[in-house]
Design an enzyme around this catalytic site. Structure first.
Site, PDB file in Angstrom:
ATOM      1  N   TYR A   1       0.841  -1.204   0.000  1.00 52.94           N
ATOM      2  CA  TYR A   1       0.000   0.000   0.000  1.00 52.94           C
ATOM      3  C   TYR A   1       0.874   1.252   0.000  1.00 52.94           C
ATOM      4  O   TYR A   1       0.984   1.951  -0.970  1.00 52.94           O
ATOM      5  CB  TYR A   1      -0.971  -0.016   1.177  1.00 52.94           C
ATOM      6  CG  TYR A   1      -1.966   1.128   1.121  1.00 52.94           C
ATOM      7  CD1 TYR A   1      -3.061   1.063   0.268  1.00 52.94           C
ATOM      8  CD2 TYR A   1      -1.800   2.276   1.898  1.00 52.94           C
ATOM      9  CE1 TYR A   1      -3.965   2.110   0.177  1.00 52.94           C
ATOM     10  CE2 TYR A   1      -2.700   3.330   1.828  1.00 52.94           C
ATOM     11  CZ  TYR A   1      -3.780   3.245   0.965  1.00 52.94           C
ATOM     12  OH  TYR A   1      -4.665   4.287   0.877  1.00 52.94           O
ATOM     13  N   SER A  28      -6.334   1.184  -4.534  1.00 55.26           N
ATOM     14  CA  SER A  28      -6.416   2.614  -4.254  1.00 55.26           C
ATOM     15  C   SER A  28      -5.019   3.229  -4.367  1.00 55.26           C
ATOM     16  O   SER A  28      -4.422   3.204  -5.442  1.00 55.26           O
ATOM     17  CB  SER A  28      -7.033   2.838  -2.865  1.00 55.26           C
ATOM     18  OG  SER A  28      -7.418   4.171  -2.689  1.00 55.26           O
ATOM     19  N   ASP A  76     -17.640   4.121  -7.931  1.00 58.85           N
ATOM     20  CA  ASP A  76     -16.499   4.513  -7.097  1.00 58.85           C
ATOM     21  C   ASP A  76     -16.366   6.034  -7.158  1.00 58.85           C
ATOM     22  O   ASP A  76     -15.807   6.583  -8.096  1.00 58.85           O
ATOM     23  CB  ASP A  76     -15.211   3.849  -7.583  1.00 58.85           C
ATOM     24  CG  ASP A  76     -14.049   4.083  -6.626  1.00 58.85           C
ATOM     25  OD1 ASP A  76     -14.191   4.920  -5.712  1.00 58.85           O
ATOM     26  OD2 ASP A  76     -13.004   3.436  -6.789  1.00 58.85           O
ATOM     27  N   HIS A 136     -15.733   1.896  -4.130  1.00 54.82           N
ATOM     28  CA  HIS A 136     -14.310   1.803  -3.835  1.00 54.82           C
ATOM     29  C   HIS A 136     -13.963   0.534  -3.063  1.00 54.82           C
ATOM     30  O   HIS A 136     -12.807   0.141  -3.010  1.00 54.82           O
ATOM     31  CB  HIS A 136     -13.862   3.034  -3.052  1.00 54.82           C
ATOM     32  CG  HIS A 136     -12.395   3.261  -3.051  1.00 54.82           C
ATOM     33  ND1 HIS A 136     -11.668   3.442  -4.211  1.00 54.82           N
ATOM     34  CD2 HIS A 136     -11.483   3.318  -2.035  1.00 54.82           C
ATOM     35  CE1 HIS A 136     -10.383   3.621  -3.911  1.00 54.82           C
ATOM     36  NE2 HIS A 136     -10.253   3.539  -2.602  1.00 54.82           N
TER      37      HIS A 136
END
Length: 650
Positions: free
Chosen positions: A414, A495, A582, A621
């Protein structure tokens, strides 16, 4: 996938008023159900709220909830098709009666009751479009306001309590103090771990709150503040002010200058203070993270003195519940090979002097049918990044794995927004290990909060390349230590992690066999122009500024697709995954990147690996996604990876 997913999922209980509440899923229900019990020994818990009854396809989901102080009324918000837009509803706990009140145009909202149980504070925006279009728009979201709603009254009469037209991109939420007398407002600038703190008193009611705010800390340059407790006007906060790994301080609201602060718990030299929860009136439950592993202790609220450590299983804390007024504490643990266990202890039953006899009891342990955790091993290694930084990485696989480079490997990351990726249980990961003989690796790269604010800052703005370097170094480590080879290595992130995948695929197409970017931020020059993207400039910077443009352009996935120059090197197989509702990272990011991949590489003879995009419908999302869609998404993703890496189900 469906068969293994079908196991009971137990939430962490919490107490409100005189009742206990918990979430539970029998296995394949689209959403967890909220139950209520009169006591922990109650053998007939009652369903209070079942989101599965709200839509046939599971696309209406519970987003947030808050109980009145007496535990008699539940306020809860619902989202539709995965959008960040929600509506707030109310239900009586005693008999499940739904109240008529419905609050609309709600987004990124707090949900906080006054202690007289008459109403709630919440956030809303001016309407941006027709109700049926909510979640598909791309217009900038700004101008958040704070309102107070009195139960039984129309929304149009709600009291405006805060707005900030001087900078409409700022947002704020409120907390009512444990005593019920103070309202603490925390104002935020994007996703930066910093806040301004204002307060007002509630003794005179909510009317006129907008004009009564007292500014305690009115700058974002003094860090972030999370309310813990108060005794009169003496307030206790967790803060990162002059403490990258956080500390706990107390100060009088009338004398908030830093020179008057009292340090309750100082910053730890190595461990990150993650949370502090006031329980049983005078005690603190404090949680730490040491090398991405959890620790927990019981301390005195006034002095910070440690009373005892709380023993934990191997893994990561998932949730800790308790309150100032109650003596019971619940907490849950999970790991890569354990879906979770819930534990409890009661401070009322322990000796006040030492708490040495306090018994930590197992309340519930989740079991997955047909899964034997003893067949797997999980370990942590440390990778040396390009600039010499030591980066932790978890490696999980079947016991007895031969390190000859032949195993397929999934590397996940991430690296942003102070978000730490701690161990958790994933059915998809277990199937990857059990049926593809695969390895799961989680790289705790810079940009997260694994080692505090310094670690986060090292992966932001002009330092963002550190994040990609860390991830690529993790991949090189796995190859060098013969866990896998580049043709058997798949990378995945969502993301901000989708940005990670896109940037790494562009920069090192030779290093990976497959890349899956889920709901990724891929246009770094225009992200701030859509919905809530402006909030991310605190982490990324903004291309409207010349200096920021220069470094953003260097790594923006959309703007750096090119045919690899080295002979025999092509882009790895790429799957982009996005969804039509999203409204966090709007689908145009993935759509434009897919078009650019096709434009630059589609006609290149040596590009034989597939370049694909999957667009889900009635999905957003990720939050609130029903179980059925989660299973379908995982099946699509791992089928693509298996096909791309040329591996077979075993």
């Amino acid at each position: 996938m469906t068969e293994m997913w079908n196991y009971p999922k137990q939430g962490t209980p919490f107490k409100k008023g005189g009742r206990y509440f918990y979430f539970y899923n029998t296995g394949l229900q689209n959403h967890h159900v909220l139950y209520v019990m009169d006591s922990l020994s109650d053998e007939n818990p009652r369903v209070l709220l079942d989101p599965n009854t709200l839509s046939e396809d599971g696309t209406i989901a519970l987003s947030s909830y808050s109980f009145s102080e007496d535990g008699e009324t539940l306020a809860y918000s619902l989202s539709k098709s995965g959008s960040d837009w929600t509506t707030i509803h109310f239900v009586k706990v005693s008999d499940g009666t739904q109240l008529a009140d419905v609050l609309c145009d709600v987004k990124f909202s707090c949900l906080e009751w006054t202690h007289d149980h008459k109403g709630v504070f919440y956030n809303r925006f001016d309407k941006t479009g027709a109700a049926e279009d909510m979640g598909t728009e791309t217009t900038i979201v700004e101008g958040q306001k704070l309102y107070y709603h009195v139960l039984g009254t129309p929304q149009k009469t709600d009291t405006l309590c805060w707005e900030y037209p001087e900078d409409p991109k700022l947002m704020a939420g409120v907390t009512v103090s444990d005593c019920g007398e103070f309202l603490i407002l925390s104002m935020r600038e994007g996703c930066r771990p910093a806040s301004r703190i204002w307060y007002t008193t509630l003794g005179g009611g909510v009317g006129g709150v907008k004009e009564r705010w007292v500014r305690v800390i009115d700058t974002f340059e003094q860090g972030e503040y999370d309310y813990i407790a108060n005794e009169g006007r003496m307030f206790t906060f967790k803060t990162n002010c002059k403490a990258d790994k956080c500390r706990i301080v107390a100060f009088d609201l009338d004398h908030p200058d830093e020179s008057n602060w009292k340090t309750i718990i100082a910053e730890h030299p190595t461990d990150v203070l993650q949370s502090a929860l006031c329980v049983h009136h005078t005690k603190l439950i404090v949680t730490y993270m040491h090398d991405v592993c959890s620790a927990m202790a019981l301390c005195e609220l006034k002095t910070g003195a440690k009373l005892r450590d709380i023993p934990l299983e191997i893994g990561a804390l998932q949730r800790v519940t308790g309150s100032t007024k109650n003596s019971e504490v619940f907490f849950s643990m999970a790991s890569f090979v354990s879906p979770g266990s819930v534990f409890t202890f009661d401070l009322e039953t322990a000796r006040e002097e030492t708490f040495g006899d306090m018994e930590v009891k197992l309340w519930k342990r989740t079991e997955v049918g047909g899964f034997d955790a003893g067949l797997y091993e999980q370990k942590q290694v440390f990778v040396t990044s390009k600039d010499g930084t030591r980066v932790p990485m978890f490696v999980v696989h079947k016991k007895g794995l031969v390190l000859d480079g032949s195993a397929p490997c999934l590397l996940y990351g991430y690296g942003g927004f102070s978000i730490s990726i701690t161990p958790y249980f994933s059915v998809a990961w277990v199937l990857w290990m059990s049926h593809f003989n695969g390895i799961v690796c989680v790289a705790n790269i810079r940009g997260g909060d694994e080692y505090g604010e310094e670690w986060h800052n090292a992966g932001t703005k002009e330092r963002k390349q550190n994040v990609f370097d860390d991830f690529q170094s993790a991949a090189e480590y796995l190859i060098a230590h013969k866990y896998t080879t580049h043709t058997k290595l798949a990378i995945n992130g969502g993301s901000n992690g989708g940005l990670l995948v896109g940037a790494c695929v562009n920069q090192r197409p030779d290093l990976f066999g497959c890349g899956v970017a889920q709901v990724g931020v891929l246009d770094m020059l225009r992200f701030h122009k859509f919905t809530i993207g402006h909030a991310w400039t605190t982490d990324y910077g903004c291309a409207d500024h010349k200096d920021d443009f220069a470094y953003l352009y260097k790594y923006s996935p959309l703007h750096n697709v090119k045919v690899p120059e080295k002979e025999g090197v092509q882009y790895p197989a790429v799957l982009l995954m996005t969804a039509d509702h999203d409204d966090r990272v709007v689908p145009l990011h993935s759509l434009k990147y897919a078009a650019e991949l096709q434009y630059r590489l589609g006609g290149v003879e040596k590009q034989t690996n597939p370049l694909m995009i999957l667009v889900d419908t009635k999905a957003g999302h990720g939050a609130g996604k029903p179980t059925k869609k989660k299973i379908e998404e995982s099946a699509d993703m791992y089928s693509f990876i298996a096909k791309s890496l040329n591996i077979q189900w075993q």
